[in-house]
Design an enzyme around this catalytic site. Sequence first.
Site, PDB file in Angstrom:
ATOM      1  N   TRP A 160       7.736  -6.700   8.100  1.00  0.00           N
ATOM      2  CA  TRP A 160       8.193  -7.468   6.939  1.00  0.00           C
ATOM      3  C   TRP A 160       9.155  -6.233   6.375  1.00  0.00           C
ATOM      4  O   TRP A 160       9.890  -6.653   5.527  1.00  0.00           O
ATOM      5  CB  TRP A 160       7.106  -7.531   6.001  1.00  0.00           C
ATOM      6  CG  TRP A 160       6.241  -6.594   5.552  1.00  0.00           C
ATOM      7  CD1 TRP A 160       5.478  -5.864   6.173  1.00  0.00           C
ATOM      8  CD2 TRP A 160       6.261  -5.978   4.252  1.00  0.00           C
ATOM      9  NE1 TRP A 160       4.981  -4.913   5.277  1.00  0.00           N
ATOM     10  CE2 TRP A 160       5.349  -4.965   4.227  1.00  0.00           C
ATOM     11  CE3 TRP A 160       6.787  -6.643   2.985  1.00  0.00           C
ATOM     12  CZ2 TRP A 160       5.211  -4.226   3.058  1.00  0.00           C
ATOM     13  CZ3 TRP A 160       6.393  -5.995   1.763  1.00  0.00           C
ATOM     14  CH2 TRP A 160       5.538  -4.831   1.684  1.00  0.00           C
ATOM     15  N   ASP A 161       9.297  -5.230   6.771  1.00  0.00           N
ATOM     16  CA  ASP A 161      10.228  -4.101   6.504  1.00  0.00           C
ATOM     17  C   ASP A 161      11.737  -4.879   6.661  1.00  0.00           C
ATOM     18  O   ASP A 161      12.382  -4.523   5.582  1.00  0.00           O
ATOM     19  CB  ASP A 161       9.976  -2.956   7.514  1.00  0.00           C
ATOM     20  CG  ASP A 161       8.921  -2.314   7.690  1.00  0.00           C
ATOM     21  OD1 ASP A 161       7.820  -3.076   7.505  1.00  0.00           O
ATOM     22  OD2 ASP A 161       8.693  -1.146   7.834  1.00  0.00           O
TER      23      ASP A 161
ATOM     24  N   GLU B 127      -2.171  -1.133   2.316  1.00  0.00           N
ATOM     25  CA  GLU B 127      -2.991  -1.413   3.433  1.00  0.00           C
ATOM     26  C   GLU B 127      -4.599  -0.765   3.681  1.00  0.00           C
ATOM     27  O   GLU B 127      -5.282  -0.940   4.574  1.00  0.00           O
ATOM     28  CB  GLU B 127      -2.384  -1.136   4.835  1.00  0.00           C
ATOM     29  CG  GLU B 127      -1.317  -2.318   5.132  1.00  0.00           C
ATOM     30  CD  GLU B 127      -0.064  -2.013   6.081  1.00  0.00           C
ATOM     31  OE1 GLU B 127       0.052  -0.370   6.162  1.00  0.00           O
ATOM     32  OE2 GLU B 127       0.597  -2.586   6.438  1.00  0.00           O
TER      33      GLU B 127
ATOM     34  N   LYS C 272      -1.937   2.986  -0.448  1.00  0.00           N
ATOM     35  CA  LYS C 272      -1.242   3.605   0.330  1.00  0.00           C
ATOM     36  C   LYS C 272       0.252   3.639   0.076  1.00  0.00           C
ATOM     37  O   LYS C 272       1.002   4.483   0.404  1.00  0.00           O
ATOM     38  CB  LYS C 272      -1.425   2.810   1.605  1.00  0.00           C
ATOM     39  CG  LYS C 272      -0.619   3.374   2.965  1.00  0.00           C
ATOM     40  CD  LYS C 272      -0.869   2.340   4.067  1.00  0.00           C
ATOM     41  CE  LYS C 272      -0.150   2.831   5.329  1.00  0.00           C
ATOM     42  NZ  LYS C 272      -0.418   2.127   6.383  1.00  0.00           N
ATOM     43  N   GLN C 273       0.421   2.456  -0.663  1.00  0.00           N
ATOM     44  CA  GLN C 273       1.948   2.402  -0.907  1.00  0.00           C
ATOM     45  C   GLN C 273       2.212   1.262  -2.207  1.00  0.00           C
ATOM     46  O   GLN C 273       1.297   0.737  -2.462  1.00  0.00           O
ATOM     47  CB  GLN C 273       2.709   1.784   0.207  1.00  0.00           C
ATOM     48  CG  GLN C 273       2.448   0.474   0.471  1.00  0.00           C
ATOM     49  CD  GLN C 273       2.843  -0.049   1.971  1.00  0.00           C
ATOM     50  OE1 GLN C 273       2.410   0.303   2.998  1.00  0.00           O
ATOM     51  NE2 GLN C 273       4.036  -0.593   2.094  1.00  0.00           N
TER      52      GLN C 273
END
Lengths: 769, 769
Positions: free
Chosen positions: B330-331, B474, B588-589
Amino acid sequence: MITPWIIECRNFSTAREAIMRTGNIYQIANGYMGYRGTLDEFGPDELVGITLAGIFDQVGDAWREPVNAPNGGYTRVMLNGEPLSALSTPVESHRQSLNLRDATFERETRFSVQENLVTIRATRFLSAMRPHLGVIRYSVQCEKAAELVIETGIDANIWDLNGPHLIDLQFESKSAALLVHGRTHEAGKCVAVAEAAQIHFGEEIQRVEEKRNLRCVRLHAEAGETYSFEKFFAVATDFDKDHHPAINAALDNVQQAIGIGFDALLHEQRAAFAKKWAHCDVELEGDPQAQQALRYSIFQLLIAAPVKGSGNSIPARALSGQVYKGAVFWDTEMFMFPFFLHTMPDIAAELLRYRMHTLPGARAKAKTEGAGFKGAFYAWESQDTGEDACTYFNIGDPLTKRELRTHFRDKQVHISGDVAIAMWDYFKITGDDSLLLEGGAEVILECARFYYSYAYFKKDKNRYEILDVIGPDEYHERVNNNAFTNMVAKATFEIACELAAYLGQTHSGFLADLVRKIDIAQELPLFAEAARQLFVAEPDPETGIIEQFEGYFGLKDVPVETLKAQRIHPDEYLGAAQGLAVPTQVIKQADVVMMLNLFKDRYSAAVKKANWEYYEPRTEHGSSLSASAYAMVATEFGALDAAYAYFRMTATLDLEAKYKVYVGTVFMGGSHPAANGGAWMTVIFGFAGVRTATDRVIITPRLYKNWTRLAFPLAYKGDNFAVTITPKSIEIKAAEANRNAALFELWGLALSCAPGRKLMIERPQEHQT
Amino acid sequence: MITPWIIECRNFSTAREAIMRTGNIYQIANGYMGYRGTLDEFGPDELVGITLAGIFDQVGDAWREPVNAPNGGYTRVMLNGEPLSALSTPVESHRQSLNLRDATFERETRFSVQENLVTIRATRFLSAMRPHLGVIRYSVQCEKAAELVIETGIDANIWDLNGPHLIDLQFESKSAALLVHGRTHEAGKCVAVAEAAQIHFGEEIQRVEEKRNLRCVRLHAEAGETYSFEKFFAVATDFDKDHHPAINAALDNVQQAIGIGFDALLHEQRAAFAKKWAHCDVELEGDPQAQQALRYSIFQLLIAAPVKGSGNSIPARALSGQVYKGAVFWDTEMFMFPFFLHTMPDIAAELLRYRMHTLPGARAKAKTEGAGFKGAFYAWESQDTGEDACTYFNIGDPLTKRELRTHFRDKQVHISGDVAIAMWDYFKITGDDSLLLEGGAEVILECARFYYSYAYFKKDKNRYEILDVIGPDEYHERVNNNAFTNMVAKATFEIACELAAYLGQTHSGFLADLVRKIDIAQELPLFAEAARQLFVAEPDPETGIIEQFEGYFGLKDVPVETLKAQRIHPDEYLGAAQGLAVPTQVIKQADVVMMLNLFKDRYSAAVKKANWEYYEPRTEHGSSLSASAYAMVATEFGALDAAYAYFRMTATLDLEAKYKVYVGTVFMGGSHPAANGGAWMTVIFGFAGVRTATDRVIITPRLYKNWTRLAFPLAYKGDNFAVTITPKSIEIKAAEANRNAALFELWGLALSCAPGRKLMIERPQEHQT
């Protein structure tokens, strides 16, 4: 030699693990407390434990667990200053035994020491009539004359997994009784142990040393002379429901006992146990090993049964210690309750009262788990208040020494339904609706409400689903539409509807009040819809197999042994999220098969056979609940050899004590009352083929090949019956005191059995094997 | 010294990890293939890689990955039989550089060897106009006369993570060209590399040794004389869309190149790159470091952009190697696509075509995951067919050496919506509906259909929910109602409705055909209901904070560093089911912050601030996607210093190459085009404050303090504009060739900009800081 009423061993191993296992096998209990089968001179290192039912305490961050009482049964003998212990002194001979008939423990040990032979004999029991009381007769005899000191009293050095639980320990003596009392850590309530002894020899002084409150009796023992004394200890706590101050209650109990004496107390004990056995003993002729194992299993249930009025239930490890946090699991309703329901319904009611008074805990749990639910979400590990003692990290990982996130607590939702089913079964089988009115109806409605609030609707499939659960097979966490769970939820919705209909007809005012009280008027009509539209996995039309949960068939099909060979550490847990079993079809215990057993009327013998044969080789039996489910279902399709093999597994589990004692890094040793209940169920529901329905008792025997006679009492609709089955006949005898005739369906023939009457029918031709 | 167009280093480390990182920094690529920034004499141990775009192969059970081609760029020099290599030969000086303007790599190494100084210079590029072609000029010079052998040709010893992928390797020469070709393992298709060189000195023989097809040129090198030659290599495969046989295509390419020659090819290269840069270069005055890092980031996107008509997209590690299986994540849609959409929409369209032609793979995935879904469930790791390259066990655990069960593949459902949003954005920003008609509309409808089939309805809350997912964070798998995922799903339903409405008005026949073709008439009306009734987490009315998923706030609040200190192994993964972060709020992000960025119009600056401040200290930034989201959102509420810090993190990630190269046991080194795209977005959408809406371009600059001028081109609705922002003004210049006037809203002032016109407005008083 197999003795039907005596369990005995004649050797003594000093290995710690053997002592632990023997301590389990020979334990005694009386519902109020358990006393492990350890020797009089043993201490905490030998896992001496007097575990109190329903009394819990938490120290620091460790898990909350039952409180062990100081050991009022402590005695040791010193020979010229040398303490005698089966652990450290050379043992010439040793014998210990458990008498199932009256729940007495005996030991006789002959020590070969200092060129003398010293024999110690002791008999003890926990009074069935006097829950606080322990009773001991102890004697010592020397082959040659010797100088002895007998130390006897209360040892406050106690075995604890997460203790010590008692603080501010006081060591006192009062009117010739010794007393140790302290406060629990969490609630600050008193736990007191009193001890009294009648010692008619030697010179006695009282001494407190190393947390022991002792009477030390110095005597010159003549050669061959037996020096015998009686001692009594009593445990009482400020948790006790009778609200006597603990110290007084303990002292009163031992003082009374001194007055009555050992022999009279033993007489009373025998009478009490005779009455218990009359309600539940199963005579199994032709198979002495099975007879002994079955009787031992029933015995375990008898000694673990809660004291009436205590509001306690039976923990998963009964009263054998603090393992599993002393918590009550679904084991009770699904594996122990049926035994009591069909033999001593008053104890079955006691078990259900526990769920009634822990309803607030179940409600609180529902509110706080996940997104927050309505109704009652009963605890996986339920202690005194019904709060869940299970943590989110319930298993230690031997590989990383970390605690593993498990979902027993938050996702094993079938428990509420198990409780509701038991509650309804009590009403159906006893015909007694008083428990429903006492709180059982509220429990059932709150359980149905919980499932409704937990369920999701799948619009494109036009059905309700139960998502993200753990079924009985705990190796597969967070699965969708587990067959067992969905059926239990569906049954709960159905029961709620039947309950409302019944109460509407018979107790409409009560129902109206209840509906108002718990504000459930809006939801009640939805339960019928949910019962209808909840998805349940049906047998595959070709194979008859039911998928355990969505996606199970897609998992890797690996033999159990291959899987276990991949373990890095022998105690490695196969489940949790990353366990070896998770991506495979290997399951921990009966799940679909458990469902087929619970809902046996719903499925054909062919479906039972297909699923049994599919799941059996994939089952690791990592739980003591598994074997009896496999045994029972096997009897349903005629696989009696397999059934018998699984019956033996369940019936000898505690007697042989060969079970695994670690799961991950957690010590799990102790007794398995669910397996004990499973043994009884396998014989009665399985081999005897008894099915109790709302309007009749159906019996379709399938005795195992060597069994020549099976005789057992059966409680049904408030009346008592004696059933005797032989390969050729069934006999039913209704007690004189029965109030009603009952309908029996024997080999398909329906017959009514009036009070005091006997029915006897011969096996019809078409049922010959 | 910071050079705006040249990346250069002047030292050489022989450490393997340094060579790996340098190989990433200095890589070149042309969309067809990437060539890592390694030296001519290097081999597989130094991670020389010529990675082919969109060509995959699987060997045995190892994961499927891109194919690396034999290295046609190989050359080494032997001095009296001793091979010269920067790895093993003493280096007097070394310089290597990457020219961003034309994508040429240069190296100059002076070896101090055998009392001589030998200088090797080489320049190479992969032709932007001729995707198969690599072009090299190589020279050698000795301080003292010496006997040299130059070996140049094709080295078939290649770096592979899971190879070798080419079997039946053939080493041939044809019309003076060398040729190596082999078949891939899985598809059995030919991969061919041809090489031609014009060497006007020495004595040449051809030799095949150790899987190298070489021309060996023996020469007596005069002191100080430079011996220079040109060489060309071409890679072609039977996977190529132009359907020429690979061997012929490779040979034709090098033979053509020989005819054209290095200088003319370099000229062509410069022209091609000048054109690219004209569409996308950002001039940033006042901050040379930021200028260089930003330009380097843009450069990475340019060289990774797919060849037109190839149907390829950009993998998560671009063409820097085989890491992440060469898969598209998806980046691409969320972090790279916006750059192309606003600069070179034809490449943005190419990226979307990849999703169009992988729709069958997404449909197949939907059918087979979980309970089986409808519609399109795009792959987490998407390769050529759109099948998911991600396994269910995607991360190795350094503690147990086992593969961890992760749910990236089966639960990260937001990807379909990310694709649908990009597809719709293309239409909104370009005004071009041709892509919708070409297949984009079908993609959008199938994504909405997927979410409908994935969603559950909660009757007692009267809402749809999206259960059991992984959001961008994630570390928390299998959560319910992830804020990001639910918003993406809601947007997808909305887009599907808008799309149907648009097509109904403008292409009703097409819509009718499509609805019939994919049989979606029944479902279409449900999307509007789902868009309305899908639960999305709203900001807390008191704090403004949005809960990342159901239950997130109940997790333990542990500082990131405290958590990391608990690791047993430094490469231990913090997520999966048992990771250290799972029971905590450590993420995580960017997840909620990512959502606030994607749906920025929906949330106030105050909500953005509150959530940024809440989540930022809890974010580990374990993904290269995180920093730019934090940077962009920080610009929205004026935290420009924080925004700048995160901008630097994202913009220098590949340039400084200090990233972590292992996740668990898996090698993760390579470039980060999502971070590169994030750098561009942070400057344009963040600091320049550009927002492209359906009817206008809104610009609200918030330049960072030292930035004196920011100038960049902008593609909008098929026309091109040049934007120049200074602290005091905004200037918009519409290209002469534009077809329409566009509406610009500059500091709140709406102005129309006609073709060829220039707008210039001064910063109004109220926007002064």
